[in-house]
Design an enzyme around this catalytic site. Structure first.
Site, PDB file in Angstrom:
ATOM      1  N   LYS A 224      31.715  39.841  36.297  1.00 34.86           N
ATOM      2  CA  LYS A 224      32.832  40.565  36.919  1.00 34.86           C
ATOM      3  C   LYS A 224      33.067  41.792  36.058  1.00 34.86           C
ATOM      4  CE  LYS A 224      37.772  39.679  37.798  1.00 34.86           C
ATOM      5  NZ  LYS A 224      38.344  40.812  37.098  1.00 34.86           N
TER       6      LYS A 224
HETATM    7  P1  FBP Z   1      43.105  42.771  39.396  1.00 36.79           P
HETATM    8  O1  FBP Z   1      42.283  42.813  40.654  1.00 36.79           O
HETATM    9  O2  FBP Z   1      44.564  42.725  39.684  1.00 36.79           O
HETATM   10  O3  FBP Z   1      42.693  43.892  38.462  1.00 36.79           O
HETATM   11  O4  FBP Z   1      42.784  41.382  38.710  1.00 36.79           O
HETATM   12  C1  FBP Z   1      41.543  41.111  38.138  1.00 36.79           C
HETATM   13  C2  FBP Z   1      41.739  40.695  36.699  1.00 36.79           C
HETATM   14  O5  FBP Z   1      40.527  40.484  36.029  1.00 36.79           O
HETATM   15  C3  FBP Z   1      42.604  39.465  36.539  1.00 36.79           C
HETATM   16  O6  FBP Z   1      41.870  38.276  36.611  1.00 36.79           O
HETATM   17  C4  FBP Z   1      43.229  39.700  35.218  1.00 36.79           C
HETATM   18  O7  FBP Z   1      44.482  39.145  35.104  1.00 36.79           O
HETATM   19  C5  FBP Z   1      43.332  41.178  35.143  1.00 36.79           C
HETATM   20  O8  FBP Z   1      42.392  41.727  36.018  1.00 36.79           O
HETATM   21  C6  FBP Z   1      43.058  41.690  33.756  1.00 36.79           C
HETATM   22  O9  FBP Z   1      43.094  43.093  33.805  1.00 36.79           O
HETATM   23  P2  FBP Z   1      43.135  43.983  32.499  1.00 36.79           P
HETATM   24  O10 FBP Z   1      42.691  43.127  31.356  1.00 36.79           O
HETATM   25  O11 FBP Z   1      42.223  45.125  32.770  1.00 36.79           O
HETATM   26  O12 FBP Z   1      44.529  44.422  32.371  1.00 36.79           O
END
Ligand code: FBP
Length: 262
Positions: free
Chosen positions: A177
């Site tokens: 991811k």
């Molecule tokens: P989003 O689609 O809201 O960006 O969520 C994906 C994700 O990976 C979540 O699982 C996680 O909470 C968040 O993004 C972490 O985002 P970052 O570390 O970039 O703030």
């Protein structure tokens, strides 16, 4: 499980992972745009939408609700995570064991790796244990591969994202991811770097319907396997509507324009 091989968290080799670990990672502020989303049940209900191939949550949210949804939702157990209150070099506490997640009925596990952090070595070693245990339990392995820390400021540069995708393959994840690196060509580079591992695009902060769907379309054209998304779904007033559109773009190869028209 490798990309293309269908599993409990893919459909025709493609995925829409609905992520809902934001209460830990960002705090409840992410629920402010649509306050009822602070209630996990609202998101569990959303995860039963036909577009969603897996629901990624932390242990507490899984334990409290999964037994009521196990027939309708594929559980992706997000094993590590850190709050936004942590001010140190990027790191992520392992809050959940593979064995415990498997006992609850998880279909796959998710694990964040901050490549480039001062804690990368320990995180890789933690991932080794988790990946091997997941293989023993026959669970899919998704790596949230986020280069971050020390001098790494722009974590979306094309070369950095390709490296993130490759790290996931090298360390034994089935799916990487990664953040969208800004163009279809750069995403293609990441997909190539990931080899047999699938690549899913991370949703990111909320954008307009058109911008979001066009980015997803471009990621799919680049060979991505799908999307892992939180805020771009649950911060909308009509989250089912955007899931309907995503279903068309990801599973039915519709363009963003076509999905917006229906
Ligand atoms: P989003 O689609 O809201 O960006 O969520 C994906 C994700 O990976 C979540 O699982 C996680 O909470 C968040 O993004 C972490 O985002 P970052 O570390 O970039 O703030």
């Amino acid at each position: 499980m490798r990309a293309g091989a269908d599993s409990a968290i893919t459909r025709n080799g493609k995925s829409i992972i609905l992520a809902y670990d934001h209460g830990l990672e960002h705090g409840p502020t992410d629920f402010d745009p649509v306050p009822e989303t602070a209630d996990p049940e609202v998101l569990w209900d959303l995860a039963t939408h036909s577009a969603v191939t897996a629901f990624a949550v932390q242990k507490g949210v899984a334990e409290a609700y999964y037994p009521s949804y196990e027939d309708d939702v594929s559980l992706l157990a997000k094993l590590n995570g850190t709050s936004n209150l942590w001010m140190g070099e990027p790191d992520s506490a392992v809050n959940w064991t593979v064995e415990n997640a498997a006992d609850l009925g998880a279909d796959a596990i998710g694990f964040t790796l901050y490549g480039g952090s001062n804690h990368e070595v320990e995180m890789q070693e933690e991932f080794r244990d988790v990946q091997e245990a997941a293989r023993d339990e026959d669970l899919g392995v998704v790596m949230w591969s986020y280069p971050r820390g020390q001098g790494l400021k722009n974590d979306k540069k094309p070369g950095t994202i390709a490296y993130a995708a490759r790290l996931a393959l090298e360390l034994g994840a089935d799916i990487a991811k990664v953040k969208y690196p800004g163009s279809e060509e750069s995403m293609r580079r990441a997909v190539r770097a990931a080899g047999p591992a699938g690549v899913v695009m991370s949703g990111g902060s909320k954008t307009s319907d058109r911008d979001f769907l066009e980015t997803v379309e471009s990621a799919m054209d680049a060979g991505a396997q799908g999307l892992a998304v939180g805020r771009n779904v649950f911060q909308r007033e009509d989250p089912e509507g955007i899931l309907d559109a995503l279903e068309q773009v990801i599973f039915e190869e519709a363009t963003a324009d076509e999905a917006l028209e229906t």
